[in-house]
Design a protein around this motif. Structure first.
Motif, PDB file in Angstrom:
ATOM      1  N   CYS A 233      38.499  34.452  48.411  1.00 45.99           N
ATOM      2  CA  CYS A 233      38.636  35.602  47.512  1.00 45.99           C
ATOM      3  C   CYS A 233      37.593  35.472  46.402  1.00 45.99           C
ATOM      4  O   CYS A 233      37.317  34.362  45.924  1.00 45.99           O
TER       5      CYS A 233
ATOM      6  N   MET B 218      36.646  35.966  39.475  1.00 37.70           N
ATOM      7  CA  MET B 218      36.780  37.001  38.449  1.00 37.70           C
ATOM      8  C   MET B 218      35.922  36.637  37.251  1.00 37.70           C
ATOM      9  O   MET B 218      35.757  35.458  36.923  1.00 37.70           O
TER      10      MET B 218
ATOM     11  N   ILE C  77      35.862  37.041  33.339  1.00 34.18           N
ATOM     12  CA  ILE C  77      36.779  37.335  32.252  1.00 34.18           C
ATOM     13  C   ILE C  77      35.998  37.331  30.948  1.00 34.18           C
ATOM     14  O   ILE C  77      35.336  36.347  30.618  1.00 34.18           O
TER      15      ILE C  77
ATOM     16  N   ALA D 254      39.424  42.025  32.689  1.00 39.82           N
ATOM     17  CA  ALA D 254      38.910  41.125  33.715  1.00 39.82           C
ATOM     18  C   ALA D 254      38.654  41.906  34.995  1.00 39.82           C
ATOM     19  O   ALA D 254      39.304  42.910  35.273  1.00 39.82           O
ATOM     20  N   GLY D 255      37.681  41.461  35.783  1.00 39.75           N
ATOM     21  CA  GLY D 255      37.371  42.156  37.025  1.00 39.75           C
ATOM     22  C   GLY D 255      36.772  41.220  38.048  1.00 39.75           C
ATOM     23  O   GLY D 255      36.127  40.218  37.711  1.00 39.75           O
ATOM     24  N   TYR D 256      37.000  41.532  39.329  1.00 41.22           N
ATOM     25  CA  TYR D 256      36.428  40.739  40.407  1.00 41.22           C
ATOM     26  C   TYR D 256      34.940  41.021  40.548  1.00 41.22           C
ATOM     27  O   TYR D 256      34.489  42.157  40.403  1.00 41.22           O
TER      28      TYR D 256
ATOM     29  N   SER E  27      46.339  35.952  45.079  1.00 45.66           N
ATOM     30  CA  SER E  27      46.036  37.354  45.355  1.00 45.66           C
ATOM     31  C   SER E  27      47.165  38.040  46.102  1.00 45.66           C
ATOM     32  O   SER E  27      47.095  39.231  46.371  1.00 45.66           O
TER      33      SER E  27
ATOM     34  N   PRO F 294      44.995  40.786  36.817  1.00 43.18           N
ATOM     35  CA  PRO F 294      43.903  41.047  35.876  1.00 43.18           C
ATOM     36  C   PRO F 294      44.370  41.274  34.449  1.00 43.18           C
ATOM     37  O   PRO F 294      43.720  40.836  33.498  1.00 43.18           O
TER      38      PRO F 294
ATOM     39  N   LEU G 158      45.116  37.781  33.003  1.00 40.51           N
ATOM     40  CA  LEU G 158      44.012  36.835  32.935  1.00 40.51           C
ATOM     41  C   LEU G 158      43.262  36.925  31.620  1.00 40.51           C
ATOM     42  O   LEU G 158      42.717  35.930  31.134  1.00 40.51           O
TER      43      LEU G 158
END
Length: 201
Positions: free
Chosen positions: A125, A128, A130, A135-137, A174, A185, A188
């Motif tokens: 996976c 991320m 931060i 936060a985002g992948y 996940s 998210p 995090l």
């Protein structure tokens, strides 16, 4: 025995990396038998930091033993050449030379002191990013697990803003039934690993 193997292998002092701020939380999954999650970080002599995390599909002593083999191989390969394409390529070669039947994923990153990083993702996976905002992948091409074939090309990533952190996690976080509670998210951004007032780690 599998639990003893898994508990013995994670690094003892992930946060003890001069010039870097790192932290980790490790707990074998209480919802299932012992699995093959592994992670580590290595500070290179030139000041760069190598971080990686992976997962061996399955449970019990076989998964724990395979996890130990893969983690030790990564540490050996990076001492020769830490480049992500080289290390993941050599890991692929293990599956051609050794009878490894398990499905193994790994994400491997080399981070420079200026925050520039190169990350190779083999079936894991995505990490991320931060920061002070949501936060985002990170955007990665569809990954494939380790095995015979060409290694995934490393992706350049920049931790360009003060307070940005790279968060790597196992696939179990996940899972829809757990991610919103543990490390979704929204949570995090406020996780203890996140230090908005300090340089990226």
């Amino acid at each position: 025995r599998a639990l003893e193997v898994q508990n013995a292998l994670p690094p003892d002092a992930l946060g003890d990396r001069p010039g870097w701020q790192t932290c980790a939380h490790y707990r074998p999954d209480g919802y299932a038998d012992v699995c093959g999650d592994f992670f580590d970080s290595v500070l290179l002599s030139d000041g760069r930091l190598v971080v990686f995390i992976g997962d061996v599909m399955g449970h019990g002593i076989k998964a724990a033993a395979t996890m130990a083999q893969i983690r030790a191989s990564i540490r050996a390969f990076l001492t020769v050449d830490p480049d992500p394409a080289v290390v993941v390529g050599k890991l692929d070669g293990l599956f051609e030379q050794l009878p490894i039947a398990a499905l193994v994923t790994v994400i491997y990153a080399v981070i420079e002191p200026n925050g520039h990083a190169r990350i190779a993702n083999a079936g894991h996976c995505p990490p991320m990013l931060i920061g002070t905002g949501p936060a985002g992948y990170l955007d990665f091409p569809p990954p494939r697990p380790l095995g015979p074939g060409s290694a995934p090309p490393p992706i350049p990533v920049g931790l360009d803003n003060p307070g940005e952190s790279l968060f790597l996690h196992p696939p179990c976080l996940s899972a829809p039934r757990r991610v919103s509670y543990l490390f979704g998210p929204a949570r995090l951004v406020h996780h203890p690993c996140h230090h908005p007032a300090t340089p990226p780690a």
